[in-house]
Design a protein around this motif. Structure first.
Motif, short mmCIF file in Angstrom:
data_model
loop_
_atom_site.label_atom_id
_atom_site.label_comp_id
_atom_site.label_asym_id
_atom_site.label_seq_id
_atom_site.Cartn_x
_atom_site.Cartn_y
_atom_site.Cartn_z
N LEU A 180 54.26 66.46 -8.67
CA LEU A 180 54.61 67.88 -8.67
C LEU A 180 55.87 68.11 -7.82
N SER A 181 55.92 67.50 -6.67
CA SER A 181 57.07 67.63 -5.78
C SER A 181 58.34 67.08 -6.43
N VAL A 182 58.22 65.94 -7.08
CA VAL A 182 59.38 65.33 -7.76
C VAL A 182 59.89 66.26 -8.86
N GLU A 183 58.98 66.78 -9.66
CA GLU A 183 59.38 67.66 -10.76
C GLU A 183 59.98 68.96 -10.23
N ALA A 184 59.42 69.51 -9.17
CA ALA A 184 60.00 70.72 -8.57
C ALA A 184 61.40 70.41 -8.04
N SER A 185 61.59 69.24 -7.48
CA SER A 185 62.91 68.84 -6.99
C SER A 185 63.90 68.70 -8.14
N GLU A 186 63.45 68.22 -9.28
CA GLU A 186 64.33 68.12 -10.45
C GLU A 186 64.75 69.51 -10.93
N LEU A 187 63.86 70.48 -10.80
CA LEU A 187 64.20 71.86 -11.13
C LEU A 187 65.22 72.40 -10.12
N VAL A 188 64.99 72.12 -8.85
CA VAL A 188 65.94 72.55 -7.81
C VAL A 188 67.32 71.95 -8.06
N GLU A 189 67.35 70.70 -8.49
CA GLU A 189 68.62 70.02 -8.71
C GLU A 189 69.51 70.78 -9.70
N ILE A 190 68.92 71.38 -10.70
CA ILE A 190 69.69 72.13 -11.70
C ILE A 190 70.41 73.32 -11.05
N PHE A 191 69.76 73.95 -10.08
CA PHE A 191 70.27 75.16 -9.45
C PHE A 191 71.05 74.89 -8.16
N GLN A 192 70.99 73.66 -7.67
CA GLN A 192 71.45 73.34 -6.32
C GLN A 192 72.82 73.90 -5.95
N TRP A 193 73.81 73.73 -6.76
CA TRP A 193 75.16 74.13 -6.38
C TRP A 193 75.65 75.36 -7.14
N LEU A 194 74.75 76.06 -7.81
CA LEU A 194 75.15 77.27 -8.52
C LEU A 194 75.25 78.45 -7.55
N THR A 195 76.16 79.34 -7.84
CA THR A 195 76.21 80.59 -7.08
C THR A 195 75.03 81.44 -7.53
N PRO A 196 74.68 82.48 -6.78
CA PRO A 196 73.61 83.37 -7.23
C PRO A 196 73.89 83.94 -8.63
N GLU A 197 75.14 84.27 -8.89
CA GLU A 197 75.50 84.82 -10.20
C GLU A 197 75.33 83.78 -11.31
N GLU A 198 75.76 82.55 -11.04
CA GLU A 198 75.59 81.48 -12.03
C GLU A 198 74.11 81.20 -12.27
N SER A 199 73.32 81.22 -11.21
CA SER A 199 71.89 80.95 -11.39
C SER A 199 71.21 82.02 -12.24
N ALA A 200 71.70 83.26 -12.15
CA ALA A 200 71.12 84.34 -12.95
C ALA A 200 71.44 84.17 -14.43
N ARG A 201 72.48 83.40 -14.74
CA ARG A 201 72.89 83.18 -16.13
C ARG A 201 72.54 81.78 -16.63
#
Length: 108
Positions: free
Chosen positions: A36-57
């Motif tokens: 579960l932790s590994v999969e949650a980290s893979e989800l975090v990885e997608i968002f890691q360097w996005l700005t708040p605006e990019e993450s909303a899109r």
């Protein structure tokens, strides 16, 4: 016509999937929490360097949306399997937690 999805049905499907592959010995609480932790980290990885605006899109790009959807599914799958192994009703647990949070953090 397909039956509506519910938590118990999804948990049964996951258990049947694991049983058909003889994976149950590996589905210990410790291993499920780690997965579960590994999969949650893979989800975090997608968002890691996005700005708040990019993450909303993030769902605007089809490839990224597919990755996000897959990782959300993986996180939910491991969480549902963990709940089944530990005998936790995830919906009842969430309902009780919301009740506690409402008492702990009353609205102004």
């Amino acid at each position: 016509m397909t039956e509506p999805l519910d938590v118990a049905k999804l948990q049964r499907r996951l258990a049947e999937f694991a049983a058909a592959r003889n994976w149950q010995p590996y589905h210990t609480p410790k291993n499920l929490v780690a997965a579960l932790s590994v999969e949650a980290s893979e989800l975090v990885e997608i968002f890691q360097w996005l700005t708040p605006e990019e993450s909303a899109r993030v769902m605007d790009d089809a490839d990224t949306a597919e990755r996000v959807t897959d990782e959300v599914a993986d996180v939910l799958a491991y969480l549902l399997q963990l709940c089944q192994v530990l005998g936790i009703d995830p919906l009842a647990a969430l309902d009780a937690k919301i009740d506690r949070n409402e008492r702990r953090f009353p609205a102004p």
